[in-house]
Design a protein around this motif. Sequence first.
Motif, mmCIF file in Angstrom:
data_model
loop_
_atom_site.group_PDB
_atom_site.id
_atom_site.type_symbol
_atom_site.label_atom_id
_atom_site.label_comp_id
_atom_site.label_asym_id
_atom_site.label_seq_id
_atom_site.Cartn_x
_atom_site.Cartn_y
_atom_site.Cartn_z
ATOM 1 N N ALA A 179 -12.198 -4.103 3.075
ATOM 2 C CA ALA A 179 -10.363 -3.740 2.835
ATOM 3 C C ALA A 179 -10.082 -3.609 4.297
ATOM 4 C CB ALA A 179 -10.404 -1.991 3.031
ATOM 5 N N GLY A 180 -8.984 -4.437 4.519
ATOM 6 C CA GLY A 180 -7.922 -5.347 6.091
ATOM 7 C C GLY A 180 -8.753 -6.344 6.493
ATOM 8 N N ALA A 218 4.917 -1.692 1.364
ATOM 9 C CA ALA A 218 3.724 -0.309 1.762
ATOM 10 C C ALA A 218 2.831 -1.068 0.922
ATOM 11 C CB ALA A 218 4.254 0.260 1.087
ATOM 12 N N GLU A 219 2.460 -2.051 -0.341
ATOM 13 C CA GLU A 219 1.342 -2.578 -1.000
ATOM 14 C C GLU A 219 0.673 -3.845 -0.307
ATOM 15 O OE1 GLU A 219 3.833 -1.969 -2.630
ATOM 16 O OE2 GLU A 219 3.493 0.070 -3.430
ATOM 17 N N ARG A 222 -0.511 -2.665 3.233
ATOM 18 C CA ARG A 222 -1.971 -1.996 3.543
ATOM 19 C C ARG A 222 -3.375 -3.183 2.898
ATOM 20 N NH1 ARG A 222 0.989 1.224 -0.569
ATOM 21 N NH2 ARG A 222 1.615 2.836 0.500
ATOM 22 N N THR A 223 -2.802 -4.299 3.207
ATOM 23 C CA THR A 223 -4.189 -5.022 2.687
ATOM 24 C C THR A 223 -4.237 -5.707 4.441
ATOM 25 O OG1 THR A 223 -2.213 -7.105 3.151
ATOM 26 C CG2 THR A 223 -2.962 -5.734 0.685
ATOM 27 N N TYR A 224 -3.311 -5.712 5.478
ATOM 28 C CA TYR A 224 -3.547 -5.628 7.023
ATOM 29 C C TYR A 224 -4.615 -4.803 7.170
ATOM 30 C CZ TYR A 224 0.098 -9.465 6.186
ATOM 31 O OH TYR A 224 0.552 -10.476 5.424
ATOM 32 N N PHE A 245 4.503 0.084 9.591
ATOM 33 C CA PHE A 245 3.050 0.424 8.891
ATOM 34 C C PHE A 245 3.331 2.298 9.012
ATOM 35 C CE2 PHE A 245 1.893 -4.046 9.847
ATOM 36 C CZ PHE A 245 1.279 -4.108 9.450
ATOM 37 N N ALA A 248 4.540 3.462 5.945
ATOM 38 C CA ALA A 248 4.109 2.873 4.513
ATOM 39 C C ALA A 248 2.319 3.648 5.239
ATOM 40 C CB ALA A 248 2.923 2.102 4.526
ATOM 41 N N VAL A 250 0.185 2.896 6.835
ATOM 42 C CA VAL A 250 -1.343 2.436 7.231
ATOM 43 C C VAL A 250 -1.913 2.196 8.275
ATOM 44 C CG1 VAL A 250 -2.228 -0.230 6.863
ATOM 45 C CG2 VAL A 250 -0.339 0.618 5.455
ATOM 46 N N ASP A 251 -3.238 2.479 8.710
ATOM 47 C CA ASP A 251 -4.034 2.816 10.013
ATOM 48 C C ASP A 251 -4.297 0.778 10.457
ATOM 49 O OD1 ASP A 251 -4.947 3.733 11.983
ATOM 50 O OD2 ASP A 251 -6.244 4.639 11.594
ATOM 51 N N VAL A 252 -3.200 0.826 11.581
ATOM 52 C CA VAL A 252 -4.409 -0.659 11.749
ATOM 53 C C VAL A 252 -4.780 -0.713 13.175
ATOM 54 C CG1 VAL A 252 -3.049 -1.864 9.512
ATOM 55 C CG2 VAL A 252 -1.795 -1.431 12.230
#
Length: 357
Positions: A179-180, A218-219, A222-224, A245, A248, A250-252
């Motif tokens: 993931a990511g 948001a979907e 979440r891919t990053y 982020f 959404a 998302v933890d990047v």
Amino acid sequence: MSAEYATFGLAPAMRAGGVLAGGDYQVHREFVDFIVNGRPLLFQLADLDAVSPLASDIPPAIFTTHVRRLLLEAEAPLVDGRYVIYGCPECEGLECGAVTAVIERTRADSADDGDEADDADDGDDADDGDYVWRDFAWQTSERADLELNGYHGIGPFRFRGGEYRAELGRLLNGVAPGAGRRVLLIGARVALNAKLAAALRTIGIGAEIAADATGVPAEELRTYGAVAFAREVPAPTRDAVRASFEGAGVDVAYVDGLAPIVPLLVAQIEYALDRSPLAQRRLTRLAVAGDSVVTEVTSTCRVRLTVYRVDRLYRTRVQEVLDEVLEPGEHRVALPDRARFVVARTPDSVLVSAASS
């Protein structure tokens, strides 16, 4: 002689890719590593550039097959009941060499070392069985030569069946790497971002370019796994991207580009994408101190140190100052004059440091 019990675990790991000195590329790979007695098994095999079969970029069906093989629920891929533990990160072909071992199940209360493994149809409850990994070897052909290429100081390892099955079972329940592995590049310098995106894609990391993250679903966010900001991106834009982020959920990882040097930016992004636990990395320190650089490794491995700078005509200057197998501990290497940025690489890690202005 019986094998003593060892603890078994799994942890995310990375084979560091990147743009190397001279323009060569090295493929980025993410995989699940085997943690034996609290330490990555890969590190116990000295200087080895390899990945486990549990890699993030293989099809799900093949990934599942690899897991079931380790659980002895699928046939061994090699003769003599041998399984691939680590393989070539570039092609995974046996001809390039692989670490293999015999995996077998024994009774939990057995005193033997695995030479008399239970048959799968012997009537015993499979939940009572331990797992033994033994006869590790470096294998390049159909059969392993234990006398010539065996890892005589490694194993046998005896794992408690419940712990072993629980760890591998998580991978069958959707807890897998991968993931990511995409990066969002934010910046106005289209040419630089285009070169950076091309370099990332070449080594196996997805990359997209945008001015900001406004309106991105948001979907997709979440891919990053990381967001890289060019130096000229203003603070309000950075804040807005972070807010998108966060909104959404998302933890990047966020990367602030040090300089318009593609190999340097690739190294920064690779470090940001590394999800392996800090305590289980080989490369633990990189610091510029005056006219030298200090690096520290936790196990014997190959270390490459490359320095970068931009000259007065905005041309990138690159020099490799070290490419050696280093013993565990701290090492100090002299830097050339006017060195500005230093990138350190081991097979599994990358670190970046900047000299003081």
